[in-house]
Design a protein around this motif. Sequence first.
Motif, PDB file in Angstrom:
ATOM      1  N   VAL A 178       0.845  -1.195   0.000  1.00 39.77           N
ATOM      2  CA  VAL A 178       0.000   0.000   0.000  1.00 39.77           C
ATOM      3  C   VAL A 178       0.879   1.243   0.000  1.00 39.77           C
ATOM      4  O   VAL A 178       1.760   1.384   0.854  1.00 39.77           O
ATOM      5  CB  VAL A 178      -0.914   0.009   1.251  1.00 39.77           C
ATOM      6  CG1 VAL A 178      -1.768   1.249   1.281  1.00 39.77           C
ATOM      7  CG2 VAL A 178      -1.762  -1.243   1.294  1.00 39.77           C
ATOM      8  N   ALA A 179       0.628   2.147  -0.944  1.00 35.46           N
ATOM      9  CA  ALA A 179       1.371   3.402  -0.947  1.00 35.46           C
ATOM     10  C   ALA A 179       0.830   4.345   0.120  1.00 35.46           C
ATOM     11  O   ALA A 179       1.571   4.845   0.960  1.00 35.46           O
ATOM     12  CB  ALA A 179       1.311   4.054  -2.321  1.00 35.46           C
ATOM     13  N   SER A 180      -0.480   4.588   0.110  1.00 34.37           N
ATOM     14  CA  SER A 180      -1.082   5.505   1.076  1.00 34.37           C
ATOM     15  C   SER A 180      -2.459   4.996   1.469  1.00 34.37           C
ATOM     16  O   SER A 180      -3.324   4.826   0.622  1.00 34.37           O
ATOM     17  CB  SER A 180      -1.193   6.909   0.477  1.00 34.37           C
ATOM     18  OG  SER A 180      -1.794   7.784   1.398  1.00 34.37           O
ATOM     19  N   GLY A 181      -2.653   4.757   2.758  1.00 35.10           N
ATOM     20  CA  GLY A 181      -3.944   4.285   3.243  1.00 35.10           C
ATOM     21  C   GLY A 181      -3.773   3.484   4.514  1.00 35.10           C
ATOM     22  O   GLY A 181      -2.706   2.926   4.782  1.00 35.10           O
ATOM     23  N   ASN A 182      -4.808   3.440   5.303  1.00 31.57           N
ATOM     24  CA  ASN A 182      -4.790   2.688   6.548  1.00 31.57           C
ATOM     25  C   ASN A 182      -5.099   1.219   6.276  1.00 31.57           C
ATOM     26  O   ASN A 182      -5.856   0.899   5.366  1.00 31.57           O
ATOM     27  CB  ASN A 182      -5.813   3.254   7.531  1.00 31.57           C
ATOM     28  CG  ASN A 182      -5.487   4.685   7.904  1.00 31.57           C
ATOM     29  OD1 ASN A 182      -4.318   5.041   8.062  1.00 31.57           O
ATOM     30  ND2 ASN A 182      -6.503   5.504   8.055  1.00 31.57           N
TER      31      ASN A 182
ATOM     32  N   LEU B 157       3.309  -7.018   5.048  1.00 26.60           N
ATOM     33  CA  LEU B 157       2.717  -5.686   4.872  1.00 26.60           C
ATOM     34  C   LEU B 157       3.817  -4.719   4.478  1.00 26.60           C
ATOM     35  O   LEU B 157       4.832  -4.621   5.164  1.00 26.60           O
ATOM     36  CB  LEU B 157       2.079  -5.186   6.166  1.00 26.60           C
ATOM     37  CG  LEU B 157       0.968  -5.981   6.807  1.00 26.60           C
ATOM     38  CD1 LEU B 157       0.529  -5.322   8.101  1.00 26.60           C
ATOM     39  CD2 LEU B 157      -0.191  -6.101   5.861  1.00 26.60           C
ATOM     40  N   SER B 158       3.596  -4.008   3.394  1.00 30.57           N
ATOM     41  CA  SER B 158       4.523  -2.969   2.967  1.00 30.57           C
ATOM     42  C   SER B 158       3.706  -1.703   2.739  1.00 30.57           C
ATOM     43  O   SER B 158       2.743  -1.707   1.975  1.00 30.57           O
ATOM     44  CB  SER B 158       5.222  -3.394   1.675  1.00 30.57           C
ATOM     45  OG  SER B 158       6.104  -2.387   1.250  1.00 30.57           O
ATOM     46  N   SER B 159       4.101  -0.623   3.437  1.00 30.30           N
ATOM     47  CA  SER B 159       3.301   0.597   3.384  1.00 30.30           C
ATOM     48  C   SER B 159       4.207   1.815   3.437  1.00 30.30           C
ATOM     49  O   SER B 159       5.163   1.859   4.221  1.00 30.30           O
ATOM     50  CB  SER B 159       2.331   0.613   4.567  1.00 30.30           C
ATOM     51  OG  SER B 159       1.656   1.833   4.648  1.00 30.30           O
ATOM     52  N   VAL B 160       3.888   2.816   2.630  1.00 26.95           N
ATOM     53  CA  VAL B 160       4.628   4.070   2.680  1.00 26.95           C
ATOM     54  C   VAL B 160       4.003   4.997   3.712  1.00 26.95           C
ATOM     55  O   VAL B 160       4.690   5.557   4.552  1.00 26.95           O
ATOM     56  CB  VAL B 160       4.665   4.751   1.288  1.00 26.95           C
ATOM     57  CG1 VAL B 160       5.326   6.115   1.371  1.00 26.95           C
ATOM     58  CG2 VAL B 160       5.379   3.857   0.290  1.00 26.95           C
ATOM     59  N   ASN B 161       2.671   5.131   3.697  1.00 24.03           N
ATOM     60  CA  ASN B 161       2.001   6.065   4.592  1.00 24.03           C
ATOM     61  C   ASN B 161       0.663   5.493   5.043  1.00 24.03           C
ATOM     62  O   ASN B 161      -0.116   5.038   4.225  1.00 24.03           O
ATOM     63  CB  ASN B 161       1.789   7.405   3.876  1.00 24.03           C
ATOM     64  CG  ASN B 161       1.201   8.451   4.779  1.00 24.03           C
ATOM     65  OD1 ASN B 161       1.413   8.429   5.983  1.00 24.03           O
ATOM     66  ND2 ASN B 161       0.446   9.362   4.209  1.00 24.03           N
ATOM     67  N   GLY B 162       0.396   5.550   6.329  1.00 28.27           N
ATOM     68  CA  GLY B 162      -0.883   5.093   6.857  1.00 28.27           C
ATOM     69  C   GLY B 162      -0.695   4.237   8.090  1.00 28.27           C
ATOM     70  O   GLY B 162       0.357   3.618   8.295  1.00 28.27           O
TER      71      GLY B 162
ATOM     72  N   SER C 195       5.950   5.568   7.113  1.00 28.72           N
ATOM     73  CA  SER C 195       5.278   6.529   7.986  1.00 28.72           C
ATOM     74  C   SER C 195       3.951   5.952   8.442  1.00 28.72           C
ATOM     75  O   SER C 195       3.234   5.328   7.666  1.00 28.72           O
ATOM     76  CB  SER C 195       5.038   7.832   7.211  1.00 28.72           C
ATOM     77  OG  SER C 195       4.290   8.733   7.980  1.00 28.72           O
ATOM     78  N   GLY C 196       3.609   6.172   9.712  1.00 29.31           N
ATOM     79  CA  GLY C 196       2.351   5.685  10.246  1.00 29.31           C
ATOM     80  C   GLY C 196       2.604   4.751  11.422  1.00 29.31           C
ATOM     81  O   GLY C 196       3.669   4.178  11.582  1.00 29.31           O
ATOM     82  N   ASN C 197       1.600   4.627  12.248  1.00 31.19           N
ATOM     83  CA  ASN C 197       1.695   3.774  13.427  1.00 31.19           C
ATOM     84  C   ASN C 197       1.373   2.325  13.085  1.00 31.19           C
ATOM     85  O   ASN C 197       0.569   2.048  12.198  1.00 31.19           O
ATOM     86  CB  ASN C 197       0.694   4.244  14.499  1.00 31.19           C
ATOM     87  CG  ASN C 197       0.998   5.638  14.971  1.00 31.19           C
ATOM     88  OD1 ASN C 197       2.168   5.997  15.139  1.00 31.19           O
ATOM     89  ND2 ASN C 197      -0.035   6.440  15.179  1.00 31.19           N
ATOM     90  N   VAL C 198       2.013   1.403  13.816  1.00 32.14           N
ATOM     91  CA  VAL C 198       1.698  -0.019  13.730  1.00 32.14           C
ATOM     92  C   VAL C 198       1.236  -0.447  15.111  1.00 32.14           C
ATOM     93  O   VAL C 198       1.971  -0.307  16.084  1.00 32.14           O
ATOM     94  CB  VAL C 198       2.907  -0.862  13.289  1.00 32.14           C
ATOM     95  CG1 VAL C 198       2.558  -2.346  13.274  1.00 32.14           C
ATOM     96  CG2 VAL C 198       3.413  -0.421  11.924  1.00 32.14           C
ATOM     97  N   THR C 199       0.002  -0.958  15.196  1.00 30.14           N
ATOM     98  CA  THR C 199      -0.560  -1.407  16.474  1.00 30.14           C
ATOM     99  C   THR C 199      -1.000  -2.857  16.327  1.00 30.14           C
ATOM    100  O   THR C 199      -1.747  -3.187  15.418  1.00 30.14           O
ATOM    101  CB  THR C 199      -1.800  -0.546  16.859  1.00 30.14           C
ATOM    102  OG1 THR C 199      -1.427   0.826  16.834  1.00 30.14           O
ATOM    103  CG2 THR C 199      -2.314  -0.931  18.211  1.00 30.14           C
ATOM    104  N   LYS C 200      -0.513  -3.713  17.239  1.00 29.43           N
ATOM    105  CA  LYS C 200      -0.905  -5.123  17.222  1.00 29.43           C
ATOM    106  C   LYS C 200      -1.494  -5.469  18.579  1.00 29.43           C
ATOM    107  O   LYS C 200      -0.870  -5.243  19.596  1.00 29.43           O
ATOM    108  CB  LYS C 200       0.291  -6.033  16.915  1.00 29.43           C
ATOM    109  CG  LYS C 200      -0.114  -7.494  16.794  1.00 29.43           C
ATOM    110  CD  LYS C 200       1.060  -8.348  16.415  1.00 29.43           C
ATOM    111  CE  LYS C 200       0.699  -9.789  16.176  1.00 29.43           C
ATOM    112  NZ  LYS C 200       0.057 -10.466  17.269  1.00 29.43           N
TER     113      LYS C 200
END
Length: 166
Positions: free
Chosen positions: A119-123, A136-141, A159-164
């Motif tokens: 995912v480039a941008s999104g939660n 999971l690969s993410s640029v922003n979210g 960028s973005g928080n990771v919560t487990k």
Amino acid sequence: MSFTKKQVQDIDIALASKNLIIKEGTNENGSLKYSYFKDDKITSKIDGNTLTMKEQEKWRLFLVDISGFMNFPTQNGTEKIYVELTLSKDSNLNNIKIRTASGDISIENVKANDLALDVASGNIKLTNIGTTNLTLSSVNGDKVLSNIEADSLNINSVSGNVTKTI
């Protein structure tokens, strides 16, 4: 589009700018439904045992509010542009591969050998997931993972928080 769990063992989705929901259904048949702007180019098909969905990304020179001139699907006055994939009850898939440029992803009550999200941008929200490999690969979210059973978990985020939570 409707399908049985025997028809679909792999899922390959590439979206430009849609919210995506994948969830387990309550009956033997799964379904794919989506809403979109009338000039969006979306294709979906089942080839072999793979459900494939692709959205061609559009390039626009100007961002103009044209909502008064076109009939967009809405929910409480807000655009509701989405893709919803409901899997057959008790499905256990081989592979789920999702790529998106922009848009939120929510996946719940799904089992798959491999689950890969790029995912480039999104939660991203994953709930009640059973998998051998989760990538999971993410640029922003933000990424929220609840009740995940995975033998291998690989998360890359710029960028973005990771919560487990368990």
